[in-house]
Scaffold this motif. Structure first.
Motif, PDB file in Angstrom:
ATOM      1  N   THR A 140       0.808  -1.218   0.000  1.00  0.00           N
ATOM      2  CA  THR A 140       0.000   0.000   0.000  1.00  0.00           C
ATOM      3  C   THR A 140       0.846   1.275   0.000  1.00  0.00           C
ATOM      4  O   THR A 140       0.504   2.262  -0.640  1.00  0.00           O
ATOM      5  N   HIS A 141       2.006   1.241   0.716  1.00  0.00           N
ATOM      6  CA  HIS A 141       2.872   2.422   0.773  1.00  0.00           C
ATOM      7  C   HIS A 141       3.572   2.663  -0.560  1.00  0.00           C
ATOM      8  O   HIS A 141       3.605   3.784  -1.062  1.00  0.00           O
ATOM      9  N   VAL A 142       4.152   1.603  -1.106  1.00  0.00           N
ATOM     10  CA  VAL A 142       4.860   1.725  -2.379  1.00  0.00           C
ATOM     11  C   VAL A 142       3.910   2.230  -3.461  1.00  0.00           C
ATOM     12  O   VAL A 142       4.260   3.104  -4.256  1.00  0.00           O
ATOM     13  N   PHE A 143       2.716   1.691  -3.467  1.00  0.00           N
ATOM     14  CA  PHE A 143       1.705   2.066  -4.465  1.00  0.00           C
ATOM     15  C   PHE A 143       1.356   3.559  -4.349  1.00  0.00           C
ATOM     16  O   PHE A 143       1.408   4.297  -5.340  1.00  0.00           O
ATOM     17  N   ARG A 144       1.031   3.979  -3.145  1.00  0.00           N
ATOM     18  CA  ARG A 144       0.605   5.360  -2.922  1.00  0.00           C
ATOM     19  C   ARG A 144       1.726   6.378  -3.180  1.00  0.00           C
ATOM     20  O   ARG A 144       1.540   7.341  -3.920  1.00  0.00           O
ATOM     21  N   VAL A 145       2.899   6.127  -2.570  1.00  0.00           N
ATOM     22  CA  VAL A 145       3.993   7.085  -2.673  1.00  0.00           C
ATOM     23  C   VAL A 145       4.503   7.189  -4.109  1.00  0.00           C
ATOM     24  O   VAL A 145       4.815   8.286  -4.585  1.00  0.00           O
ATOM     25  N   SER A 146       4.568   6.061  -4.804  1.00  0.00           N
ATOM     26  CA  SER A 146       5.036   6.069  -6.194  1.00  0.00           C
ATOM     27  C   SER A 146       4.175   6.977  -7.060  1.00  0.00           C
ATOM     28  O   SER A 146       4.687   7.711  -7.917  1.00  0.00           O
ATOM     29  N   HIS A 147       2.880   6.943  -6.846  1.00  0.00           N
ATOM     30  CA  HIS A 147       1.989   7.812  -7.603  1.00  0.00           C
ATOM     31  C   HIS A 147       2.167   9.270  -7.220  1.00  0.00           C
ATOM     32  O   HIS A 147       2.232  10.152  -8.077  1.00  0.00           O
ATOM     33  N   ARG A 148       2.246   9.517  -5.921  1.00  0.00           N
ATOM     34  CA  ARG A 148       2.314  10.906  -5.458  1.00  0.00           C
ATOM     35  C   ARG A 148       3.560  11.633  -5.945  1.00  0.00           C
ATOM     36  O   ARG A 148       3.494  12.778  -6.359  1.00  0.00           O
ATOM     37  N   ILE A 149       4.721  10.967  -5.850  1.00  0.00           N
ATOM     38  CA  ILE A 149       5.946  11.668  -6.237  1.00  0.00           C
ATOM     39  C   ILE A 149       6.329  11.393  -7.684  1.00  0.00           C
ATOM     40  O   ILE A 149       7.429  11.743  -8.114  1.00  0.00           O
ATOM     41  N   GLY A 150       5.399  10.782  -8.412  1.00  0.00           N
ATOM     42  CA  GLY A 150       5.587  10.680  -9.854  1.00  0.00           C
ATOM     43  C   GLY A 150       6.549   9.614 -10.318  1.00  0.00           C
ATOM     44  O   GLY A 150       7.116   9.716 -11.408  1.00  0.00           O
ATOM     45  N   LEU A 151       6.752   8.570  -9.501  1.00  0.00           N
ATOM     46  CA  LEU A 151       7.599   7.464  -9.944  1.00  0.00           C
ATOM     47  C   LEU A 151       6.795   6.450 -10.744  1.00  0.00           C
ATOM     48  O   LEU A 151       7.355   5.608 -11.433  1.00  0.00           O
ATOM     49  N   ALA A 152       5.470   6.526 -10.624  1.00  0.00           N
ATOM     50  CA  ALA A 152       4.588   5.660 -11.412  1.00  0.00           C
ATOM     51  C   ALA A 152       3.473   6.524 -11.989  1.00  0.00           C
ATOM     52  O   ALA A 152       2.967   7.418 -11.314  1.00  0.00           O
ATOM     53  N   VAL A 162       2.416  -0.760 -11.258  1.00  0.00           N
ATOM     54  CA  VAL A 162       3.354   0.088 -10.519  1.00  0.00           C
ATOM     55  C   VAL A 162       4.710  -0.600 -10.413  1.00  0.00           C
ATOM     56  O   VAL A 162       5.762   0.028 -10.580  1.00  0.00           O
ATOM     57  N   GLU A 163       4.670  -1.895 -10.154  1.00  0.00           N
ATOM     58  CA  GLU A 163       5.911  -2.673 -10.069  1.00  0.00           C
ATOM     59  C   GLU A 163       6.714  -2.543 -11.360  1.00  0.00           C
ATOM     60  O   GLU A 163       7.923  -2.297 -11.335  1.00  0.00           O
ATOM     61  N   LYS A 164       6.052  -2.669 -12.500  1.00  0.00           N
ATOM     62  CA  LYS A 164       6.747  -2.581 -13.782  1.00  0.00           C
ATOM     63  C   LYS A 164       7.311  -1.191 -14.033  1.00  0.00           C
ATOM     64  O   LYS A 164       8.412  -1.029 -14.550  1.00  0.00           O
ATOM     65  N   LEU A 182      10.525   3.608  -0.052  1.00  0.00           N
ATOM     66  CA  LEU A 182       9.135   4.010  -0.308  1.00  0.00           C
ATOM     67  C   LEU A 182       8.237   3.657   0.871  1.00  0.00           C
ATOM     68  O   LEU A 182       7.322   4.407   1.215  1.00  0.00           O
ATOM     69  N   ILE A 183       8.501   2.525   1.502  1.00  0.00           N
ATOM     70  CA  ILE A 183       7.709   2.128   2.667  1.00  0.00           C
ATOM     71  C   ILE A 183       7.968   3.063   3.838  1.00  0.00           C
ATOM     72  O   ILE A 183       7.026   3.549   4.474  1.00  0.00           O
ATOM     73  N   LEU A 184       9.240   3.318   4.133  1.00  0.00           N
ATOM     74  CA  LEU A 184       9.567   4.201   5.264  1.00  0.00           C
ATOM     75  C   LEU A 184       9.006   5.595   5.037  1.00  0.00           C
ATOM     76  O   LEU A 184       8.451   6.207   5.952  1.00  0.00           O
ATOM     77  N   LYS A 207       3.332  15.402  -7.185  1.00  0.00           N
ATOM     78  CA  LYS A 207       2.045  15.702  -7.799  1.00  0.00           C
ATOM     79  C   LYS A 207       0.965  15.901  -6.741  1.00  0.00           C
ATOM     80  O   LYS A 207       0.037  16.687  -6.923  1.00  0.00           O
ATOM     81  N   TYR A 208       1.081  15.161  -5.653  1.00  0.00           N
ATOM     82  CA  TYR A 208       0.071  15.274  -4.595  1.00  0.00           C
ATOM     83  C   TYR A 208       0.164  16.650  -3.933  1.00  0.00           C
ATOM     84  O   TYR A 208      -0.848  17.302  -3.690  1.00  0.00           O
ATOM     85  N   TYR A 209       1.397  17.091  -3.665  1.00  0.00           N
ATOM     86  CA  TYR A 209       1.600  18.397  -3.036  1.00  0.00           C
ATOM     87  C   TYR A 209       1.110  19.505  -3.946  1.00  0.00           C
ATOM     88  O   TYR A 209       0.565  20.506  -3.490  1.00  0.00           O
ATOM     89  N   GLU A 210       1.267  19.313  -5.228  1.00  0.00           N
ATOM     90  CA  GLU A 210       0.773  20.306  -6.202  1.00  0.00           C
ATOM     91  C   GLU A 210      -0.728  20.200  -6.382  1.00  0.00           C
ATOM     92  O   GLU A 210      -1.318  20.914  -7.176  1.00  0.00           O
ATOM     93  N   LYS A 211      -1.320  19.245  -5.660  1.00  0.00           N
ATOM     94  CA  LYS A 211      -2.765  19.010  -5.710  1.00  0.00           C
ATOM     95  C   LYS A 211      -3.224  18.589  -7.111  1.00  0.00           C
ATOM     96  O   LYS A 211      -4.350  18.834  -7.518  1.00  0.00           O
ATOM     97  N   LEU A 212      -2.295  17.982  -7.820  1.00  0.00           N
ATOM     98  CA  LEU A 212      -2.657  17.457  -9.133  1.00  0.00           C
ATOM     99  C   LEU A 212      -3.133  16.020  -9.004  1.00  0.00           C
ATOM    100  O   LEU A 212      -3.637  15.427  -9.942  1.00  0.00           O
ATOM    101  N   LEU A 213      -2.966  15.510  -7.776  1.00  0.00           N
ATOM    102  CA  LEU A 213      -3.301  14.107  -7.551  1.00  0.00           C
ATOM    103  C   LEU A 213      -4.191  13.980  -6.326  1.00  0.00           C
ATOM    104  O   LEU A 213      -3.862  14.431  -5.258  1.00  0.00           O
ATOM    105  N   VAL A 214      -5.337  13.370  -6.491  1.00  0.00           N
ATOM    106  CA  VAL A 214      -6.265  13.227  -5.376  1.00  0.00           C
ATOM    107  C   VAL A 214      -6.445  11.772  -4.978  1.00  0.00           C
ATOM    108  O   VAL A 214      -6.727  11.462  -3.841  1.00  0.00           O
TER     109      VAL A 214
END
Length: 217
Positions: A140-152, A162-164, A182-184, A207-214
């Motif tokens: 759940t952490h890897v999934f969420r953080v990867s999206h927020r900071i634009g790694l996925a 996301v893994e790929k 990513l977990i920490l 992206k989350y901080y820029e509020k581009l991601l909800v």
DNA sequence: ATCCCGAGGG
DNA sequence: CCCTCTGGAT
């Protein structure tokens, strides 16, 4: 910011702040790790670490766990999430471990996933921690953080996608560390409900901080 | 009410 | 794809 630059900054920052990241689950051998990771589904590592000493003392190896009743195993894990399912999974896992793998922890994703309670995520944790393979377990952490900071990309809507995405851009030697980074980061800074953006060093390209991601998950 | 190192079954 | 499992912390 370009994708390549995001990954570079991500690795640079965490290399400095968490030089040697590792799991916070307590374990003494591969069997104990496998048990702990199965129990950790939808549950905090802290809680697993509270009940694991007594559990490991009573069931130190596959033989004792395979011979145990589901009810007794349940009594040791009643305070974790889904104790009924996990008690069945643990006894079943120990039995398969003995009947199919000679009591040894398998070293491939396919073999690991034949064990009850072991899905792709758990299998990859075992491969990474026990066998030092560059696999990316997406929780759940890897999934969420990867999206927020634009790694996925947001189009990566499944853990496998996301893994790929992560595996395509993170150098092999950083994959095991990146998993824990990513977990920490997700556990202590980039929280699901109220992320601590004010103390986050990565917010300038988030992206989350820029509020581009909800979305979360 | 929501989240925590998900997995199994329909 | 969906749903269910289901305890404790915030």
């Amino acid at each position: 910011m370009q994708k390549r630059e995001r990954f570079r900054r991500f690795i640079e920052y965490f290399t400095q702040h968490y030089p040697d990241p590792k799991t916070e689950l307590n374990f003494g051998n591969p069997f104990e790790l496998l048990v702990a990771v199965i129990l950790s589904a939808q549950c905090t590592d802290k809680r697993i670490n509270q009940i694991s000493p007594a559990l490991f003392a009573r069931f130190p190896e596959p033989e004792s766990l395979a011979a145990a009743s589901v009810d007794e195993v349940f009594s040791y894990i009643r305070s974790v999430s889904y104790p009924n399912n996990k008690a069945k999974h643990l006894v079943g896992m120990a039995n398969i471990l003995l009947s199919k793998f000679g009591g040894e922890i398998p070293a491939t994703v396919d073999e690991l996933q034949t064990l009850p309670g072991v899905g792709r995520k758990t299998a990859h944790v075992i491969l990474s921690v026990v066998y030092n393979e560059p696999t990316m377990a997406v929780d759940t952490h890897v999934f969420r953080v990867s999206h927020r900071i634009g790694l996925a990309p947001l189009t990566a809507t499944t853990p496998l996608a996301v893994e790929k995405a992560l595996m395509a851009h993170i150098p092999k030697q950083y994959v095991p560390k990146a998993h824990h980074w990513l977990i920490l980061h997700g556990r202590y800074v980039c929280l699901a409900r109220s992320p601590k953006c004010e103390i986050c060093a990565l917010r300038e390209f988030c992206k989350y901080y820029e509020k581009l991601l909800v979305v979360s998950q």
